[in-house]
Design a protein around this motif. Structure first.
Motif, PDB file in Angstrom:
ATOM      1  N   PHE A 254     -13.224  -0.096 -13.716  1.00 56.82           N
ATOM      2  CA  PHE A 254     -13.473  -0.524 -12.338  1.00 56.82           C
ATOM      3  C   PHE A 254     -12.976  -1.955 -12.118  1.00 56.82           C
ATOM      4  N   MET A 255     -11.842  -2.263 -12.707  1.00 56.90           N
ATOM      5  CA  MET A 255     -11.252  -3.582 -12.566  1.00 56.90           C
ATOM      6  C   MET A 255     -10.898  -3.842 -11.089  1.00 56.90           C
ATOM      7  N   PRO A 256     -11.310  -4.991 -10.549  1.00 54.51           N
ATOM      8  CA  PRO A 256     -10.991  -5.269  -9.140  1.00 54.51           C
ATOM      9  C   PRO A 256      -9.489  -5.267  -8.907  1.00 54.51           C
ATOM     10  N   GLY A 257      -9.053  -4.611  -7.844  1.00 56.64           N
ATOM     11  CA  GLY A 257      -7.634  -4.557  -7.543  1.00 56.64           C
ATOM     12  C   GLY A 257      -7.132  -5.831  -6.929  1.00 56.64           C
ATOM     13  N   ARG A 258      -5.858  -6.057  -7.064  1.00 53.47           N
ATOM     14  CA  ARG A 258      -5.247  -7.239  -6.460  1.00 53.47           C
ATOM     15  C   ARG A 258      -4.893  -6.932  -5.008  1.00 53.47           C
ATOM     16  N   GLU A 259      -4.949  -7.961  -4.201  1.00 54.18           N
ATOM     17  CA  GLU A 259      -4.551  -7.803  -2.817  1.00 54.18           C
ATOM     18  C   GLU A 259      -3.043  -7.572  -2.725  1.00 54.18           C
ATOM     19  N   ALA A 260      -2.676  -6.643  -1.889  1.00 52.60           N
ATOM     20  CA  ALA A 260      -1.252  -6.356  -1.737  1.00 52.60           C
ATOM     21  C   ALA A 260      -0.550  -7.521  -1.073  1.00 52.60           C
ATOM     22  N   SER A 261       0.593  -7.907  -1.593  1.00 53.76           N
ATOM     23  CA  SER A 261       1.346  -9.015  -1.017  1.00 53.76           C
ATOM     24  C   SER A 261       1.982  -8.575   0.289  1.00 53.76           C
ATOM     25  N   GLU A 262       2.002  -9.507   1.248  1.00 52.67           N
ATOM     26  CA  GLU A 262       2.556  -9.170   2.551  1.00 52.67           C
ATOM     27  C   GLU A 262       4.077  -9.144   2.493  1.00 52.67           C
TER      28      GLU A 262
END
Length: 262
Positions: A254-262
């Motif tokens: 359940f590793m926190p996902g990274r925010e998608a780059s714009e």
């Protein structure tokens, strides 16, 4: 696993098993106050006592009704599933319904930096309450069935494959509880946790104690569910190892996902 990952899934700081801090009131009802520590510790003592009484009592009843070991285990596991589910549903809003030092310590570990979740003070009250409750539950079960109130178990459970079973059982339990927390599905804890323990009765070689307090309590009864005092330390050690493994799996899966780059 970070300090906030298991308990900040909904921003409330609620327990890892069931909502404990501020249960949602019914529409129009006065919002309840957070339970005092005494009430939480009492819930853990009573809940653990009831759980062990269910485990030990159903084991005694099963052995009196049939000589078939398979049917005995089926009766024992079925009673435990229903009993545990009811106890979590009932006492979860008060203490989180841990009934298990491994769960309490795991929750404290995940919340130690943020202060959200079980505090050191609460853990120091929960663990002794759970142990005392487990012992009282075993004595109560023996009393109900006319067995000696305290008789050390002679059921040796020290074999290596049984110890491995405890690592697996406890790791799976921790993974389930904290996985539910990470995915904001703790409302399913009564059914999910009880179902897992019922399944683990059958797929683990140790019949899934997965609980240091329950292990200690079951040493006090020389019946179907008992464990010899000489086997207790090994079981508890492997349960703590399993808790660490479970937390590691939670952090990995359940590793926190990274925010998608714009």
């Amino acid at each position: 696993m970070t300090a906030t990952e298991a308990t900040e899934h909904d921003g409330t700081g609620q327990s890892a098993i069931a909502p404990a801090a501020e249960p949602q009131p019914a529409p129009g009802a006065t919002p309840p106050q957070a339970p005092p520590l005494l009430a939480k510790a009492a819930a853990e003592l009573v809940g653990t006592a009831a759980l062990v009484a269910v485990v030990v009592g159903s084991g005694i009843q099963a052995t009196e009704l049939t000589k078939d070991v398979g049917l005995q285990l089926l009766a024992n596991s079925t009673a435990t599933v229903f009993g545990l589910g009811v106890l979590i549903l009932l006492l979860g809003p008060v203490s989180g319904a841990h009934f298990n030092p491994a769960v309490t310590l795991a929750e404290w570990w995940t919340a130690r930096r943020s202060g959200v979740g079980v505090t050191v003070r609460e853990a120091a009250a929960y663990v002794p309450a759970q142990i005392v409750g487990a012992i009282l539950g075993a004595v109560l079960a023996d009393a109900m069935f006319g067995e000696p109130l305290v008789k050390w178990s002679t059921h040796d459970r020290s074999a290596g494959h049984l110890l491995l079973g405890e690592v697996v059982a406890t790791a799976g339990l921790i993974l389930l509880i904290f996985g539910l927390a990470r995915t904001d599905r703790l409302r399913f804890a009564p059914v999910a946790v009880a179902s897992y323990i019922g399944a683990a009765y059958w797929f683990t070689s140790s019949t899934s104690f997965a609980n240091p307090a329950v292990t200690i309590g079951r040493a006090f009864t020389d019946t179907f569910a008992g464990i010899a005092p000489g086997s207790v330390a090994g079981f508890i050690g492997m349960q703590l190892v399993g808790a660490v493994v479970g937390l590691a799996l939670v952090a990995l899966i359940f590793m926190p996902g990274r925010e998608a780059s714009e």
